[in-house]
Design an enzyme around this catalytic site. Structure first.
Site, PDB file in Angstrom:
ATOM      1  N   ASN A  10      10.633 -18.817  -8.534  1.00 19.70           N
ATOM      2  CA  ASN A  10      10.723 -17.689  -7.600  1.00 19.70           C
ATOM      3  C   ASN A  10       9.632 -17.877  -6.556  1.00 19.70           C
ATOM      4  OD1 ASN A  10      10.744 -15.240  -6.294  1.00 19.70           O
ATOM      5  ND2 ASN A  10      10.010 -14.049  -8.050  1.00 19.70           N
ATOM      6  N   LYS A  12       9.138 -16.223  -3.870  1.00 20.03           N
ATOM      7  CA  LYS A  12       8.687 -14.988  -3.210  1.00 20.03           C
ATOM      8  C   LYS A  12       8.585 -15.215  -1.692  1.00 20.03           C
ATOM      9  CE  LYS A  12       6.499 -13.832  -7.539  1.00 20.03           C
ATOM     10  NZ  LYS A  12       5.514 -13.060  -8.274  1.00 20.03           N
ATOM     11  N   HIS A  93      13.503  -7.551  -9.191  1.00 21.99           N
ATOM     12  CA  HIS A  93      12.143  -8.007  -9.488  1.00 21.99           C
ATOM     13  C   HIS A  93      11.186  -6.819  -9.377  1.00 21.99           C
ATOM     14  CE1 HIS A  93       8.301 -10.029  -9.140  1.00 21.99           C
ATOM     15  NE2 HIS A  93       8.883 -11.076  -9.687  1.00 21.99           N
ATOM     16  N   GLU A  95       8.399  -6.515  -8.069  1.00 21.36           N
ATOM     17  CA  GLU A  95       7.820  -6.330  -6.723  1.00 21.36           C
ATOM     18  C   GLU A  95       8.783  -5.551  -5.829  1.00 21.36           C
ATOM     19  OE1 GLU A  95       6.814 -10.453  -6.091  1.00 21.36           O
ATOM     20  OE2 GLU A  95       5.281 -10.269  -7.647  1.00 21.36           O
ATOM     21  N   GLU A 163       9.712  -9.706 -17.508  1.00 22.76           N
ATOM     22  CA  GLU A 163       8.465  -9.984 -16.800  1.00 22.76           C
ATOM     23  C   GLU A 163       7.526  -8.777 -16.900  1.00 22.76           C
ATOM     24  OE1 GLU A 163       9.072 -13.212 -13.589  1.00 22.76           O
ATOM     25  OE2 GLU A 163       9.538 -11.283 -12.704  1.00 22.76           O
ATOM     26  N   GLY A 169       1.363 -13.037 -11.723  1.00 22.45           N
ATOM     27  CA  GLY A 169       0.342 -13.477 -10.764  1.00 22.45           C
ATOM     28  C   GLY A 169      -1.091 -13.187 -11.180  1.00 22.45           C
ATOM     29  N   SER A 208       2.933 -15.473 -15.048  1.00 23.41           N
ATOM     30  CA  SER A 208       1.853 -16.450 -15.248  1.00 23.41           C
ATOM     31  C   SER A 208       2.227 -17.606 -16.163  1.00 23.41           C
ATOM     32  CB  SER A 208       0.576 -15.758 -15.754  1.00 23.41           C
ATOM     33  OG  SER A 208       0.106 -14.837 -14.784  1.00 23.41           O
TER      34      SER A 208
END
Ligand code: PGA
Length: 248
Positions: A10, A12, A93, A95, A163, A169, A208
């Site tokens: 991904n 992003k 996702h 985010e 996730e 991250g 991660s």
């Protein structure tokens, strides 16, 4: 029987045309590892060229709209993404659930639109740190899954990505026992939602994942692959994860 592993990068909001060579390098590397499926989801601006450069390799998007067309400034339909050369898309996702306030119902509608356009869909679910600390992680994740689950889904086009928001991250990963517990809970929630076909739906772990921890994570029961952000941007970083999946 264990499912064939699936490793998805991904990207992003990272990647300009100069990075098309990294996608080509990753595709070439993936070709040398037969036992694993690999995909890269770059920004939409790179999809068409990346797909043209890497025939036969899976290129995906990171979102799509739920409508077929219409007055939705700045949005892209699943059909547009498919036409550009993508064969899958990430949906829901964390985010996007945070930044764009996407709801489970929207994610479900997007998954249905993706399937109608011929795209595979990777639906993301995951709890925040606060929710985990409050002992609600499994309830939150299973609730998201039930709310986002598209009707009539099957393993041919649906993938789930667990996730934990706090692991994305951050360099932090959950305990193996927590990953195992959550993936088992997702598997049984899938069985309730779709019956016998649930065993074949791949459940990816994301947050991660890197070359050092991939082998351990991919060995966990019901972990059928990984959704990888930062460590998917170059063949050098992504390679060890692909290798670990091929050997898992
Ligand atoms: P990360 O991102 O690997 O950089 O933690 C994973 C993701 O958000 O899909």
């Amino acid at each position: 029987m264990a499912n064939r592993k699936y490793i998805v990068g991904n990207w992003k909001m990272n990647g300009l045309r100069a990075q098309l060579s990294d996608i080509a390098d990753i595709a070439a590397l993936a070709e040398t590892h037969e036992g694993v499926d690999v995909a890269i989801c770059p920004p939409v601006t790179l999809i068409a060229q990346a797909a043209e450069n890497t025939q036969g390799f899976k290129i995906g998007a990171q979102d799509c709209h739920f409508a077929i067309s219409g007055a939705h400034t700045g949005c892209l339909s699943a059909e547009m993404i498919r036409e550009a050369g993508a064969t899958l898309t990430i949906l829901g996702h964390s985010e996007r659930r945070t930044d764009q306030h996407e709801t489970d119902a929207e994610v479900k509608a997007k998954a249905q639109a993706a399937h109608s356009a011929g795209l595979g869909a990777i639906i993301c679910v995951g709890e925040t740190e606060q929710e985990r600390d409050a002992g609600k992680a499994i309830d939150i994740v299973c609730g998201q899954l039930a709310g986002s689950f598209p009707e009539g889904a099957d393993a041919d086009w649906l993938t789930i990505a667990y996730e934990p928001v706090w692991a994305i991250g951050t360099g932090r990963v959950p305990e193996v026992s927590d990953v195992e517990e959550m993936h088992a809970a997702i598997r049984s929630q899938l069985a309730q939602l779709m019956g016998d076909g649930a065993g074949a739906v791949r459940i990816l772990y994301g947050g991660s994942m890197n070359g050092s921890n991939a082998a351990q994570l991919l060995a966990v029961a019901n972990v059928d692959g990984g959704l990888v952000g930062g460590a998917s941007l170059t063949a050098e970083k992504f390679g060890p994860i692909i290798k670990a999946a091929a050997e898992a």
